[in-house]
Motif scaffolding. Sequence first.
Motif, PDB file in Angstrom:
ATOM      1  N   ASP A 225       9.963  12.761  -5.472  1.00  0.00           N
ATOM      2  CA  ASP A 225       8.573  12.663  -5.013  1.00  0.00           C
ATOM      3  C   ASP A 225       7.798  11.518  -5.660  1.00  0.00           C
ATOM      4  O   ASP A 225       6.575  11.573  -5.774  1.00  0.00           O
ATOM      5  N   ARG A 226       8.495  10.482  -6.085  1.00  0.00           N
ATOM      6  CA  ARG A 226       7.797   9.328  -6.651  1.00  0.00           C
ATOM      7  C   ARG A 226       7.211   8.480  -5.522  1.00  0.00           C
ATOM      8  O   ARG A 226       7.784   8.368  -4.445  1.00  0.00           O
ATOM      9  N   GLN A 227       6.080   7.852  -5.803  1.00  0.00           N
ATOM     10  CA  GLN A 227       5.426   6.999  -4.819  1.00  0.00           C
ATOM     11  C   GLN A 227       6.053   5.601  -4.826  1.00  0.00           C
ATOM     12  O   GLN A 227       6.499   5.116  -5.865  1.00  0.00           O
ATOM     13  N   TRP A 228       6.091   4.977  -3.667  1.00  0.00           N
ATOM     14  CA  TRP A 228       6.622   3.622  -3.534  1.00  0.00           C
ATOM     15  C   TRP A 228       5.592   2.821  -2.752  1.00  0.00           C
ATOM     16  O   TRP A 228       5.393   3.036  -1.565  1.00  0.00           O
ATOM     17  N   THR A 229       4.872   1.922  -3.428  1.00  0.00           N
ATOM     18  CA  THR A 229       3.877   1.099  -2.749  1.00  0.00           C
ATOM     19  C   THR A 229       4.140  -0.369  -3.070  1.00  0.00           C
ATOM     20  O   THR A 229       4.675  -0.705  -4.125  1.00  0.00           O
ATOM     21  N   ALA A 230       3.750  -1.236  -2.141  1.00  0.00           N
ATOM     22  CA  ALA A 230       3.941  -2.679  -2.313  1.00  0.00           C
ATOM     23  C   ALA A 230       2.998  -3.389  -1.351  1.00  0.00           C
ATOM     24  O   ALA A 230       2.586  -2.820  -0.334  1.00  0.00           O
ATOM     25  N   PRO A 231       2.643  -4.635  -1.652  1.00  0.00           N
ATOM     26  CA  PRO A 231       1.780  -5.387  -0.733  1.00  0.00           C
ATOM     27  C   PRO A 231       2.416  -5.534   0.643  1.00  0.00           C
ATOM     28  O   PRO A 231       3.637  -5.510   0.787  1.00  0.00           O
ATOM     29  N   ALA A 232       1.565  -5.698   1.650  1.00  0.00           N
ATOM     30  CA  ALA A 232       2.053  -5.846   3.023  1.00  0.00           C
ATOM     31  C   ALA A 232       3.022  -7.009   3.135  1.00  0.00           C
ATOM     32  O   ALA A 232       2.813  -8.076   2.556  1.00  0.00           O
ATOM     33  N   ARG A 233       4.126  -6.784   3.854  1.00  0.00           N
ATOM     34  CA  ARG A 233       5.135  -7.795   4.170  1.00  0.00           C
ATOM     35  C   ARG A 233       5.825  -8.371   2.940  1.00  0.00           C
ATOM     36  O   ARG A 233       6.440  -9.440   3.019  1.00  0.00           O
ATOM     37  N   SER A 234       5.744  -7.673   1.805  1.00  0.00           N
ATOM     38  CA  SER A 234       6.404  -8.159   0.588  1.00  0.00           C
ATOM     39  C   SER A 234       7.823  -7.628   0.451  1.00  0.00           C
ATOM     40  O   SER A 234       8.534  -8.009  -0.480  1.00  0.00           O
ATOM     41  N   GLY A 235       8.224  -6.760   1.363  1.00  0.00           N
ATOM     42  CA  GLY A 235       9.554  -6.168   1.251  1.00  0.00           C
ATOM     43  C   GLY A 235      10.056  -5.675   2.580  1.00  0.00           C
ATOM     44  O   GLY A 235       9.453  -5.895   3.632  1.00  0.00           O
ATOM     45  N   LEU A 236      11.190  -4.989   2.524  1.00  0.00           N
ATOM     46  CA  LEU A 236      11.754  -4.315   3.688  1.00  0.00           C
ATOM     47  C   LEU A 236      11.590  -2.818   3.477  1.00  0.00           C
ATOM     48  O   LEU A 236      12.110  -2.270   2.513  1.00  0.00           O
TER      49      LEU A 236
END
Length: 288
Positions: A82-93
Amino acid sequence: MTPRDASDGNDSRWSDLDRPPLNAAALRRALVREGGLWTEVEVVQQTGSTNSDLVARAVGDKAAEGAVLVAEEQSAGRGRLDRQWTAPARSGLFFSVLLRPSDVPVARWGWLPLLTGVAVATGLARAAGLDTALKWPNDLLVTIGGEERKAGGILAERAGDDGVVVGVGINVTLRAEELPVPQAGSLALAGAVTTDRDPLLRAVLRSLEDWYGRWRAAGGDPAASGLQEAYAAGCATLGRTVRAELPGDRSIVGEAVAVDGDGRLVLATGEGVQEPVGAGDIVHLRPA
């Protein structure tokens, strides 16, 4: 959150020229073909979680096997435990796929996240020119400045009686100042020869189709399909002293000596006992 289609008007998607949007039409042309695994490739601008969206569609019989859902940005991406995974838009797949391995015994479905790890590592080695490694069970590691960093993760969830949704998150162009924690990394920081997400995604999905086909053809047998050997060869956890943090506030320290036929990590403890670990958090310990 309702997914927003990538074709919606949104000038902000051009605000970072180092991070162009994915070309959904080109991805479909490259991946969806007669007799192939991938039946649909959809790219949405933003959603909460591609896994949650695809599980809901699968349970409602609104998605066939081989459906691929990609998000340019996730606001509620989830990892293991249940860990969160966030990243800036279009910075990853950030994508999820629906698999329905009806001809494989359910007892072997636990290999799907490990299979996906092998496929992701194989695809990125070809397309990004990176030597990646796997941390059991499903973290993707890259080396930055001689240090192992997590650049991706995998989460598999059941979708009804006959389906599994596998979600993948990979940091592609994340910059040093954008890293959520010091232990994180990205393909760009690891020196990838390309950070163009279109060929990276194509390579990963083609590799996943190949490994999934081999595994199904062998009835899910990890040894006969070559999956068990390939996973062990690419697993950075094996041969290391690790601490397994288990449910119920229990932990074991030992040397990771094997991945068994059920996909469990086998630890050799100081008491001379070999103990298989099927779930839990693994910490790579530094040599004394």
